[in-house]
Design an enzyme around this catalytic site. Sequence first.
Site, mmCIF file in Angstrom:
data_model
loop_
_atom_site.group_PDB
_atom_site.id
_atom_site.type_symbol
_atom_site.label_atom_id
_atom_site.label_comp_id
_atom_site.label_asym_id
_atom_site.label_seq_id
_atom_site.Cartn_x
_atom_site.Cartn_y
_atom_site.Cartn_z
ATOM 1 N N HIS A 164 0.697 -1.266 -0.180
ATOM 2 C CA HIS A 164 -0.256 -0.096 0.121
ATOM 3 C C HIS A 164 0.588 1.774 -0.183
ATOM 4 C CE1 HIS A 164 -4.167 1.780 1.221
ATOM 5 N NE2 HIS A 164 -3.110 2.690 1.423
ATOM 6 N N HIS A 179 -9.773 1.896 -0.306
ATOM 7 C CA HIS A 179 -9.937 2.130 0.881
ATOM 8 C C HIS A 179 -11.060 1.433 1.870
ATOM 9 C CE1 HIS A 179 -6.054 3.815 -0.459
ATOM 10 N NE2 HIS A 179 -5.644 4.091 0.541
ATOM 11 N N GLU A 227 -10.580 2.907 7.579
ATOM 12 C CA GLU A 227 -9.946 4.313 7.833
ATOM 13 C C GLU A 227 -10.705 5.295 8.397
ATOM 14 O OE1 GLU A 227 -8.430 6.594 4.384
ATOM 15 O OE2 GLU A 227 -6.188 7.585 5.895
ATOM 16 N N ASP A 276 1.716 4.110 2.846
ATOM 17 C CA ASP A 276 1.031 4.956 2.797
ATOM 18 C C ASP A 276 1.256 6.472 1.743
ATOM 19 O OD1 ASP A 276 -1.682 5.328 2.485
ATOM 20 O OD2 ASP A 276 -2.122 5.852 3.926
HETATM 21 N N1 ADE Z 1 -4.886 8.817 -0.852
HETATM 22 C C1 ADE Z 1 -3.433 8.704 -0.111
HETATM 23 N N2 ADE Z 1 -3.359 8.686 0.728
HETATM 24 C C2 ADE Z 1 -4.697 8.112 1.559
HETATM 25 C C3 ADE Z 1 -5.524 7.814 2.393
HETATM 26 N N3 ADE Z 1 -4.534 7.827 3.616
HETATM 27 N N4 ADE Z 1 -6.202 7.590 2.643
HETATM 28 C C4 ADE Z 1 -7.205 8.048 1.369
HETATM 29 N N5 ADE Z 1 -7.244 8.154 0.571
HETATM 30 C C5 ADE Z 1 -5.408 8.786 0.041
HETATM 31 ZN ZN ZN Z 2 -3.723 4.413 1.037
#
Ligand code: ADE
Ligand code: ZN
Length: 329
Positions: free
Chosen positions: A13, A193, A196, A274
């Site tokens: 990721h 995603h 989160e 990330d």
């Molecule tokens: N794009 C880049 N980082 C992200 C994240 N943590 N959550 C959603 N979109 C993203």
């Molecule tokens: Zn991400």
Amino acid sequence: MQTEFDMHKVELHLHLEGAAPPTLIRQIAHEKKADIDGIFDEQGHYVFRDFEHFLAVYETATSVLTEPMDFYRLTRAVLDQSATHGVIYTEAFLSPDFCGQAQLGPWREYLSAIQEAAQESEKKHGIVMKGIVTCIRHFGPDKAKKAALCAAETAGDFICGFGMGGAETFGVQEDYIYSFDMAQEAGLRLTTHAGEWGGAESVRQAVFDLKVERLGHGVQTIDDPQLLDEVIARDITFEVCPGSNIALGIYPDTHSHPIEKLRNRGVNVTVSTDDPPFFNTDMTKEYVALSRAFSWGKEEFTALNKTALNAAFCDKATKDTLFKRLDTE
Ligand code: ADE
Ligand code: ZN
């Protein structure tokens, strides 16, 4: 001295633009006479207040990348960094929206520049990169369809997955079913995603509506024991990014992060960065923090990397070669 933190690593990721070194973005901005100074602090690091602002800063940084050669340079710089931290395999999120506004012709040109850079980095460092085409959720379902078309038309050895990033609270996962179905029909593997920012409900929709086999983050599934059983039964893999979650204020520190609980419960957890320069992290820092918080050592990290490679979207031959490298590092 060799430590468990030098070990070979698998990362699932990583947003390509989110991994852009600030120095490279400033250099390209300088060459193009673009004024983006407001996104950096006095030390030259990216600066943002919260997630929404992070997305805005991210898009400003990305706005200087306007031609395939910029993405060639970006890819080389990102893979140089990853290789420094022992990463031997990385799946990068690539967004056609940032590469010629998700039009197929320009996308092919950007993609071939990215692939050329990836091939050269593999020769130089032995790092293998594959691409997951990613739509941006807050750009809406119509833009996502264009990204999915780019994905479907370029699916193959390099582009092996389709996913979605961006603001998880914008709309619902279900709004993107058309795009995910199109990508899956083209043979692409799916991730999004979820969990989160959108809670367990967002994970439920990702699993049941989009039918993904991996979750970007997924950590909020911890709040729904029944759903946890379901994701375990379906063998879904979580792309966990603890440093990102902490930098964005979802958890105060590694100790409070649910990764250990998820792992003990039987979830396939993996570790990624990330957007490393945004969150002041890298794969070594992630491992050090996990080792300090949960006393994870070589055994746990090796298992983690094998879980990641098992869940990778690349072909079997690539996996087999990489499994050997994990065993002999
Ligand atoms: N794009 C880049 N980082 C992200 C994240 N943590 N959550 C959603 N979109 C993203
Ligand atoms: Zn991400």
